[in-house]
Design a protein around this motif. Structure first.
Motif, PDB file in Angstrom:
ATOM      1  N   PRO A  84       0.825  -1.224   0.000  1.00  0.00           N
ATOM      2  CA  PRO A  84       0.000   0.000   0.000  1.00  0.00           C
ATOM      3  C   PRO A  84       0.856   1.271   0.000  1.00  0.00           C
ATOM      4  O   PRO A  84       0.491   2.263  -0.646  1.00  0.00           O
ATOM      5  N   ALA A  85       2.009   1.211   0.704  1.00  0.00           N
ATOM      6  CA  ALA A  85       2.909   2.373   0.677  1.00  0.00           C
ATOM      7  C   ALA A  85       3.386   2.615  -0.761  1.00  0.00           C
ATOM      8  O   ALA A  85       3.478   3.768  -1.221  1.00  0.00           O
ATOM      9  N   GLY A  86       3.666   1.524  -1.460  1.00  0.00           N
ATOM     10  CA  GLY A  86       4.093   1.637  -2.856  1.00  0.00           C
ATOM     11  C   GLY A  86       2.993   2.182  -3.748  1.00  0.00           C
ATOM     12  O   GLY A  86       3.266   2.958  -4.678  1.00  0.00           O
ATOM     13  N   ILE A  87       1.743   1.787  -3.477  1.00  0.00           N
ATOM     14  CA  ILE A  87       0.620   2.329  -4.262  1.00  0.00           C
ATOM     15  C   ILE A  87       0.510   3.842  -4.026  1.00  0.00           C
ATOM     16  O   ILE A  87       0.281   4.618  -4.952  1.00  0.00           O
ATOM     17  N   TYR A  88       0.723   4.239  -2.760  1.00  0.00           N
ATOM     18  CA  TYR A  88       0.689   5.676  -2.433  1.00  0.00           C
ATOM     19  C   TYR A  88       1.759   6.435  -3.239  1.00  0.00           C
ATOM     20  O   TYR A  88       1.467   7.452  -3.886  1.00  0.00           O
ATOM     21  N   VAL A  89       2.995   5.901  -3.214  1.00  0.00           N
ATOM     22  CA  VAL A  89       4.098   6.548  -3.948  1.00  0.00           C
ATOM     23  C   VAL A  89       3.784   6.568  -5.444  1.00  0.00           C
ATOM     24  O   VAL A  89       4.050   7.551  -6.148  1.00  0.00           O
ATOM     25  N   SER A  90       3.177   5.479  -5.911  1.00  0.00           N
ATOM     26  CA  SER A  90       2.843   5.389  -7.332  1.00  0.00           C
ATOM     27  C   SER A  90       1.807   6.445  -7.718  1.00  0.00           C
ATOM     28  O   SER A  90       1.924   7.095  -8.768  1.00  0.00           O
ATOM     29  N   ILE A  91       0.786   6.627  -6.868  1.00  0.00           N
ATOM     30  CA  ILE A  91      -0.265   7.615  -7.165  1.00  0.00           C
ATOM     31  C   ILE A  91       0.285   9.042  -7.077  1.00  0.00           C
ATOM     32  O   ILE A  91       0.054   9.874  -7.957  1.00  0.00           O
TER      33      ILE A  91
END
Ligand code: HEM
Length: 134
Positions: A84-91
């Motif tokens: 989820p942290a990676g999804i945040y960075v991705s967004i």
């Protein structure tokens, strides 16, 4: 008894609290662009980790493996937070590297979980399966 079920459930509960907090914040702000972060914290973090913890509680012999059980916890719980942290960075920053890496680690944890369940499925007496194998 192993602490592994409690560790899984504690990690799951942490994801539930953060994921729920993010859901409430999104609702209050009427800004839903982080909905995928919220959804994956709750479903990969809370739901999946809790089910894994309850599985280790239902078949305590799964938690007795000194290397494979902690390894599976580390892979699954670590990536359930990192993904989820990676999804945040991705967004926010259009950088999907962390999300992709964490997703692959999560898959590795899921494969290890599945492989460890196999003896339970194949055994005539599931309660004895892993005890005999280790
Ligand atoms: C107090 C608790 C919760 C609140 C306030 C909340 C709030 C929200 C909000 C505001 C959205 C975005 C809706 C939209 O895009 O129109 C959402 C989406 C979602 N939520 Fe929750 N939620 C909560 C708990 C949960 C739990 C416990 C789960 C799963 C176990 C969950 C799974 C999802 C999923 C799958 C989505 C869809 C995400 C997407 O479309 O990308 N939520 N939630």
């Amino acid at each position: 008894m192993s602490r592994l079920p409690a560790l899984f459930l504690f990690a799951a509960g942490c994801c539930l609290v953060v994921g729920t907090g993010l859901g409430i914040a999104m609702g209050m702000a009427h800004d839903f662009h982080l909905a995928p972060v919220h959804a994956h914290l709750n479903l990969v973090g809370w739901t999946t980790l809790a089910l894994m913890g309850l599985t280790y509680r239902a078949w305590p012999q799964l938690a007795e493996a000194r290397v494979l059980a902690p390894l599976q916890f580390t892979l699954s719980a670590g990536s359930a937070v990192a993904f989820p942290a990676g999804i945040y960075v991705s967004i926010e920053h259009e950088a999907p590297g962390l999300a992709i890496g964490a997703a692959l680690v999560f898959l590795a944890g899921a494969l290890l979980f599945l492989a460890r369940l196999l003896p339970l499925v194949l055994a005539r007496r599931p309660a004895m399966a892993l005890a005999a194998a280790e």
